[in-house]
Design a protein around this motif. Structure first.
Motif, mmCIF file in Angstrom:
data_model
loop_
_atom_site.group_PDB
_atom_site.id
_atom_site.type_symbol
_atom_site.label_atom_id
_atom_site.label_comp_id
_atom_site.label_asym_id
_atom_site.label_seq_id
_atom_site.Cartn_x
_atom_site.Cartn_y
_atom_site.Cartn_z
ATOM 1 N N MET A 5 2.334 0.297 5.786
ATOM 2 C CA MET A 5 1.624 -0.512 4.799
ATOM 3 C C MET A 5 0.397 -1.154 5.444
ATOM 4 O O MET A 5 0.455 -1.560 6.599
ATOM 5 C CB MET A 5 2.594 -1.600 4.321
ATOM 6 C CG MET A 5 2.039 -2.528 3.303
ATOM 7 S SD MET A 5 3.394 -3.607 2.750
ATOM 8 C CE MET A 5 2.447 -5.063 2.413
ATOM 9 N N ILE A 6 -0.686 -1.217 4.677
ATOM 10 C CA ILE A 6 -1.867 -1.951 5.131
ATOM 11 C C ILE A 6 -1.830 -3.318 4.456
ATOM 12 O O ILE A 6 -1.789 -3.416 3.234
ATOM 13 C CB ILE A 6 -3.165 -1.195 4.784
ATOM 14 C CG1 ILE A 6 -3.217 0.094 5.600
ATOM 15 C CG2 ILE A 6 -4.380 -2.075 5.057
ATOM 16 C CD1 ILE A 6 -4.404 0.970 5.300
ATOM 17 N N LEU A 39 -0.527 -2.244 13.267
ATOM 18 C CA LEU A 39 -1.449 -1.298 13.905
ATOM 19 C C LEU A 39 -2.258 -0.547 12.847
ATOM 20 O O LEU A 39 -3.476 -0.414 12.963
ATOM 21 C CB LEU A 39 -0.684 -0.316 14.797
ATOM 22 C CG LEU A 39 -0.286 -0.866 16.165
ATOM 23 C CD1 LEU A 39 0.793 -0.002 16.810
ATOM 24 C CD2 LEU A 39 -1.499 -0.990 17.086
ATOM 25 N N LYS A 40 -1.586 -0.102 11.800
ATOM 26 C CA LYS A 40 -2.298 0.620 10.733
ATOM 27 C C LYS A 40 -3.344 -0.293 10.086
ATOM 28 O O LYS A 40 -4.475 0.123 9.828
ATOM 29 C CB LYS A 40 -1.304 1.135 9.689
ATOM 30 C CG LYS A 40 -1.974 1.953 8.614
ATOM 31 C CD LYS A 40 -1.010 2.727 7.766
ATOM 32 C CE LYS A 40 -1.813 3.543 6.765
ATOM 33 N NZ LYS A 40 -1.134 4.712 6.314
ATOM 34 N N THR A 41 -2.970 -1.550 9.849
ATOM 35 C CA THR A 41 -3.890 -2.532 9.260
ATOM 36 C C THR A 41 -5.089 -2.756 10.186
ATOM 37 O O THR A 41 -6.235 -2.788 9.740
ATOM 38 C CB THR A 41 -3.145 -3.856 8.993
ATOM 39 O OG1 THR A 41 -2.052 -3.606 8.090
ATOM 40 C CG2 THR A 41 -4.068 -4.914 8.403
ATOM 41 N N GLN A 54 -2.305 -13.527 11.064
ATOM 42 C CA GLN A 54 -3.481 -13.099 10.309
ATOM 43 C C GLN A 54 -3.109 -12.355 9.024
ATOM 44 O O GLN A 54 -3.951 -12.182 8.153
ATOM 45 C CB GLN A 54 -4.376 -12.204 11.166
ATOM 46 C CG GLN A 54 -5.070 -12.937 12.285
ATOM 47 C CD GLN A 54 -5.930 -11.988 13.069
ATOM 48 O OE1 GLN A 54 -5.475 -11.352 14.026
ATOM 49 N NE2 GLN A 54 -7.189 -11.878 12.671
ATOM 50 N N ILE A 55 -1.859 -11.899 8.936
ATOM 51 C CA ILE A 55 -1.399 -11.272 7.693
ATOM 52 C C ILE A 55 -0.336 -12.144 7.021
ATOM 53 O O ILE A 55 0.425 -11.678 6.182
ATOM 54 C CB ILE A 55 -0.905 -9.827 7.925
ATOM 55 C CG1 ILE A 55 0.219 -9.775 8.961
ATOM 56 C CG2 ILE A 55 -2.071 -8.925 8.324
ATOM 57 C CD1 ILE A 55 0.901 -8.425 9.084
ATOM 58 N N GLY A 56 -0.312 -13.431 7.419
ATOM 59 C CA GLY A 56 0.571 -14.396 6.765
ATOM 60 C C GLY A 56 2.011 -14.352 7.233
ATOM 61 O O GLY A 56 2.895 -14.875 6.559
#
Length: 178
Positions: A5-6, A39-41, A54-56
């Motif tokens: 998932m991004i 990593l994908k994000t 940074q992604i909550g």
């Protein structure tokens, strides 16, 4: 295997970016999947490092890959509960940016070399000394786990200007979604 998932990346100012993240109690398949998603994000953004806050997500997890040379083999690195155990007295100045502060760059002085301990995705305690861009990146990402942004190293006026610019960006993004 589920599709990675991004995640959307939080934009400063966001109170979640200023919190100290919680230690990872023990590694699980969910945490390994989180590292893969991070990593994908990070690659999608594109960036060279990303911290879970940074992604909550309030966990001490960072990912990074500072291999930038065309054709070079990537070195995706996931770290759980990373901590700096040694820092060089010699300093380096690197121009830093941040996925949570888009299109803003500033010179930040940090130790040139750092030795970091962390758990890898298999739960093995690792220790490595990083130099150059890798040292800057790992320090930047560990700072995120402690609620510190690279702009916190800047003079107050410059920090305020950047914060106002980010507030305007967030308003513009919210307006565009309507």
């Amino acid at each position: 295997m589920p599709q990675a998932m991004i995640y959307p990346i939080l934009i400063h100012p966001d109170p979640r970016l200023k919190k100290v993240a919680q230690d990872v109690p023990d590694l699980s398949d969910e945490l390994r999947a989180l590292a893969d998603d991070m990593l994908k994000t990070m690659y999608h953004a594109p960036g060279i490092g990303l911290a879970a806050p940074q992604i909550g997500i309030d966990q001490r997890v960072i990912v990074m890959d500072c291999v930038k040379e065309e054709g070079a083999t990537p070195r995706p690195t996931a770290m759980f509960n990373p901590k700096i155990v040694e820092s060089s007295d010699e300093k380096n100045i690197h121009e830093e940016g941040c996925l949570s502060i888009p299109d803003v760059y500033a010179d930040v002085e940090r130790p040139r070399d750092v030795t970091v301990e962390w758990l890898d995705r298999d739960g093995v305690l690792r220790r490595e000394t990083f130099t150059g861009l890798w040292a800057t990146c790992v320090q930047h990402e560990i700072d995120h786990l402690d609620g510190v942004l690279f702009i916190d190293y800047l003079k107050p006026l410059k920090r305020q200007l950047i914060t106002r610019k980010m507030q305007k960006l967030k308003r513009d993004i919210a307006r565009d979604k309507v």
